[in-house]
Scaffold this active site. Structure first.
Site, PDB file in Angstrom:
ATOM      1  N   SER A 226       0.843  -1.196   0.000  1.00 39.68           N
ATOM      2  CA  SER A 226       0.000   0.000   0.000  1.00 39.68           C
ATOM      3  C   SER A 226       0.881   1.250   0.000  1.00 39.68           C
ATOM      4  O   SER A 226       1.696   1.416  -0.904  1.00 39.68           O
ATOM      5  CB  SER A 226      -0.950  -0.037   1.201  1.00 39.68           C
ATOM      6  OG  SER A 226      -1.970   0.927   1.065  1.00 39.68           O
ATOM      7  N   ASP A 334      -7.893  -2.931  -7.509  1.00 33.84           N
ATOM      8  CA  ASP A 334      -7.453  -2.660  -6.147  1.00 33.84           C
ATOM      9  C   ASP A 334      -8.525  -1.904  -5.363  1.00 33.84           C
ATOM     10  O   ASP A 334      -9.064  -0.898  -5.831  1.00 33.84           O
ATOM     11  CB  ASP A 334      -6.159  -1.838  -6.178  1.00 33.84           C
ATOM     12  CG  ASP A 334      -5.537  -1.699  -4.814  1.00 33.84           C
ATOM     13  OD1 ASP A 334      -5.988  -0.829  -4.051  1.00 33.84           O
ATOM     14  OD2 ASP A 334      -4.614  -2.475  -4.506  1.00 33.84           O
ATOM     15  N   HIS A 383      -6.752  -5.790  -1.663  1.00 33.32           N
ATOM     16  CA  HIS A 383      -5.723  -4.785  -1.399  1.00 33.32           C
ATOM     17  C   HIS A 383      -4.665  -5.413  -0.493  1.00 33.32           C
ATOM     18  O   HIS A 383      -4.995  -5.960   0.557  1.00 33.32           O
ATOM     19  CB  HIS A 383      -6.332  -3.547  -0.735  1.00 33.32           C
ATOM     20  CG  HIS A 383      -5.356  -2.425  -0.543  1.00 33.32           C
ATOM     21  ND1 HIS A 383      -4.721  -1.816  -1.605  1.00 33.32           N
ATOM     22  CD2 HIS A 383      -4.892  -1.810   0.583  1.00 33.32           C
ATOM     23  CE1 HIS A 383      -3.916  -0.863  -1.143  1.00 33.32           C
ATOM     24  NE2 HIS A 383      -3.994  -0.849   0.178  1.00 33.32           N
TER      25      HIS A 383
END
EC number: 3.1.1.98
Length: 488
Positions: A226, A334, A383
Site C-alpha cells: 500500500s 485494487d 488490497h
C-alpha cells in the site's frame, strides 16, 4: 534448519521404536538436508553413520540422542519467530508526534539476504486530518505504544511452508509512523505540530542495520504494501545510492512494491477534497507533497516541471526512471484505488456506468504494467497480499506469486535487469487477461458488506450486474467452469 532436523529426528525415533529389529541394507550412506533445509550460508550438516547400525541398534540410538542434544530444543522453535523492537539511536529521526522511530528485526545467522519491509496505512495531508488520524489511529503516528516484539506472516514468515524462498532471510519490519507515504524529510515544528520524516527513517534504519550484519549482505530487498509499496518506488534508488556512498556498492538493492501502483485517473464521481478517502489521488498528493516537504528521486524529478514533482508518486511515471530492479505486485481491481475513485460496491447492484468504469480501470492498469519487466497482476478485488498468510495460493496462469518472485530472483542472478524473457518454465511477468473482478478462480474470497457472509465468484459478479448464469447457459456449461475457462 534446526526445525527441519527436529522433525527428521522425531520420525527416525518413531520408526526405530516400531521396527527396532529391522536390519539396514544400505551401507555408508548419510542423511543429507534438502536444499530448503540447508541455510544459504553453508551451515554444517549433521551426518549419521549408518555403517554402525547393522546389528547394533544401541549404537544408532546413541547417535540420534547425541545429535538431538546438539540441536536447539524442538519445543522452543516458535519462540524464535518473533521480531524484536529496536528504537533508533538517532533520536532526531522521529514519528509524527516526535517519538523516536524504530524497526523490528529477526536475524538469520549465516544468511546474506535481507528483507526490509515498509508498512502501509494511508496518509494525512492537513493539520486537521492529521489531528483526526492521531485521535483514531495513533499507532500510525507514534511509537509510544509499540509492542516489544511482533510476529509476521507471508513473505516475512520464517516458516518454509508459508514462505518458500525467503524464510531464511534476515527480516526487518519498519512500522509506518510518518503518514507521508515514506517520502518526508521535515522535523516537527511549533507551526506544523507534526514531523514528516518517512524517507529519513528508512535511511537511518539502513545505517543501523550495517552494524548488525547488513554490511556483509549480498541482497537487500526493499518491500512494502500500500503506502509502503509506493514508498518502495520512491526510496529504492535512494537506498542503493546511500549504500554505495557508505562504501557498500556490492550489496544488490531490489524493490518489491505491493498494492502501491496507483493511477492518477479521473474519479467515477468527482467530490471535493474534504478527507483523504474521497480526495482524488492527484489532488491529495499535490497537497501532501507540500505539507510533508517530500524527497522525490532526482532522476524522476527531472522529468517534470518545477512544482509537478507529485507525478513521481504514481508508479507508471516513476518506474521508467528507476535504476534498481523492481517487482510490481498489483491487483487489477485494487480496493484502495476504487475507494479514492468513489466506486462503492456495497449495497445495491452497480449501475451500468459504474460497471463499465470498473472494467476500464482494469484495462488501464494492465496497460501501465505492460512494460514492467517483473510483475504479478491478478484480476481480483483486494488490497495488499505479500504479508498475508494466503499469499502462496494466488496464481496467474498457473504460477504462484512466490514462484514468480523466485524466477525473477534467478533472472537477476544472471544480471539481466528487467528482462521479460522468461527462464524455461519460470515466468515472472504475469497478468490476468480476463476483464472483470474475481474472474481469476484463485482470488481471495470476498464477503458481503452487510451480512458478513462469504460470497462465491458467481454471487459477486451477479451482484455487480453481470449475468453469469445466462452467459454460461448460452455456452452450455456450468458457471464455475465458464469462469475457469475465461480466466485461463
Amino acid at each position: 534448519m534446526a526445525g527441519a532436523l527436529c522433525v527428521t529426528l522425531l520420525l527416525l525415533l518413531s520408526t526405530n521404536t516400531v521396527s527396532g529389529r529391522k536390519t539396514w541394507r544400505r551401507r555408508g550412506q548419510q542423511i543429507v538436508p534438502s536444499g530448503r533445509e540447508r541455510s544459504e550460508g553453508g551451515d554444517e550438516s549433521f551426518p549419521l553413520d549408518f555403517t554402525a547400525v547393522e546389528g547394533n541398534m544401541d549404537n544408532f540410538m546413541a547417535q540420534i540422542k547425541s545429535l538431538a542434544q546438539s540441536l536447539y530444543p524442538c519445543s522452543a522453535q516458535r519462540l524464535d519467530d518473533e521480531m524484536k523492537l529496536h528504537i533508533l539511536h538517532n533520536k532526531s529521526v522521529t514519528c509524527n508526534d516526535g517519538s523516536s522511530a524504530g524497526y523490528y528485526l529477526k536475524e538469520s545467522k549465516g544468511s546474506r539476504r535481507w528483507l526490509v519491509f515498509l508498512e502501509g496505512g494511508w496518509y494525512c495531508i492537513s493539520h486537521e486530518n492529521c489531528d483526526l488520524r492521531y485521535d483514531t489511529m495513533r499507532r500510525l503516528m507514534s511509537s509510544k505504544a509499540w509492542p516489544p516484539a511482533k510476529t509476521a506472516s507471508g513473505i516475512l514468515s520464517t516458516q518454509p511452508e508459508e514462505n518458500p524462498h525467503w524464510w531464511n532471510a534476515n527480516m526487518v519490519f519498519i512500522p509506518y509512523c510518518s503518514s507521508d507515504v515514506w517520502s518526508g524529510a521535515s522535523p516537527k515544528t511549533e507551526k506544523s505540530g507534526y514531523a514528516f520524516m518517512g524517507s529519513l527513517i528508512i535511511q537511518e534504519v539502513v545505517k543501523e542495520l550495517l552494524g548488525k550484519g547488513l554490511d556483509a549482505a549480498k541482497v537487500l530487498l526493499l518491500a512494502g504494501s500500500s503506502a509502503g509499496g509506493t514508498g518502495v518506488l520512491l526510496n529504492v534508488d535512494l537506498v542503493a545510492d546511500l549504500l554505495e556512498e557508505l562504501g557498500y556498492p556490492g550489496i544488490q538493492v531490489r524493490g518489491l512494491s505491493d498494492s502501491g501502483w496507483f493511477l492518477d485517473n479521473k474519479q467515477y464521481r468527482r467530490t471535493d477534497c474534504t478527507d483523504i478517502i474521497t480526495c482524488a489521488p492527484t489532488e491529495a498528493i499535490q497537497r501532501g507533497i507540500r505539507y510533508w516537504s517530500s524527497m522525490v528521486p532526482e532522476r524522476c524529478k527531472q522529468q517534470f516541471k518545477e512544482g509537478e514533482e507529485w507525478n513521481c508518486f504514481f508508479g507508471y511515471k516513476i518506474y521508467p526512471t528507476l535504476r534498481s530492479p523492481v517487482f510490481v505486485v498489483q491487483w487489477l481491481f485494487d480496493e484502495a484505488q476504487l475507494t479514492v475513485d468513489n466506486v462503492h460496491l456495497s449495497g445495491q447492484p452497480v449501475q451500468e456506468s459504474q460497471w463499465l468504469y470498473i472494467q476500464n480501470l482494469g484495462r488501464e492498469l494492465r496497460n501501465t504494467l505492460k512494460d514492467v519487466g517483473a510483475s504479478f497482476a491478478p484480476a481480483c478485488l483486494a488490497h495488499e497480499v505479500i504479508t498475508r498468510s494466503h499469499w502462496t495460493e494466488i496464481q496467474v496462469r498457473g504460477t504462484s506469486l512466490p514462484r514468480a518472485l523466485h524466477c525473477w530472483d534467478r533472472r537477476l542472478q544472471e544480471t539481466n535487469k528487467n528482462s521479460k524473457v522468461p527462464l524455461k518454465g519460470c515466468p515472472f511477468h504475469l497478468m490476468d487477461s480476463c476483464p472483470w473482478p474475481q474472474c481469476n478462480p484463485t482470488c481471495p474470497s470476498i464477503r458481503d458488506h452487510f451480512t458478513g457472509q462469504e460470497m462465491s465468484v458467481v454471487q459477486f459478479l451477479m451482484h455487480l450486474g453481470f449475468d453469469v448464469q445466462k452467459m454460461a447457459s448460452q455456452q452450455g456449461m456450468e458457471p464455475g467452469k465458464l469462469l475457469g475457462v475465461l480466466s485461463s
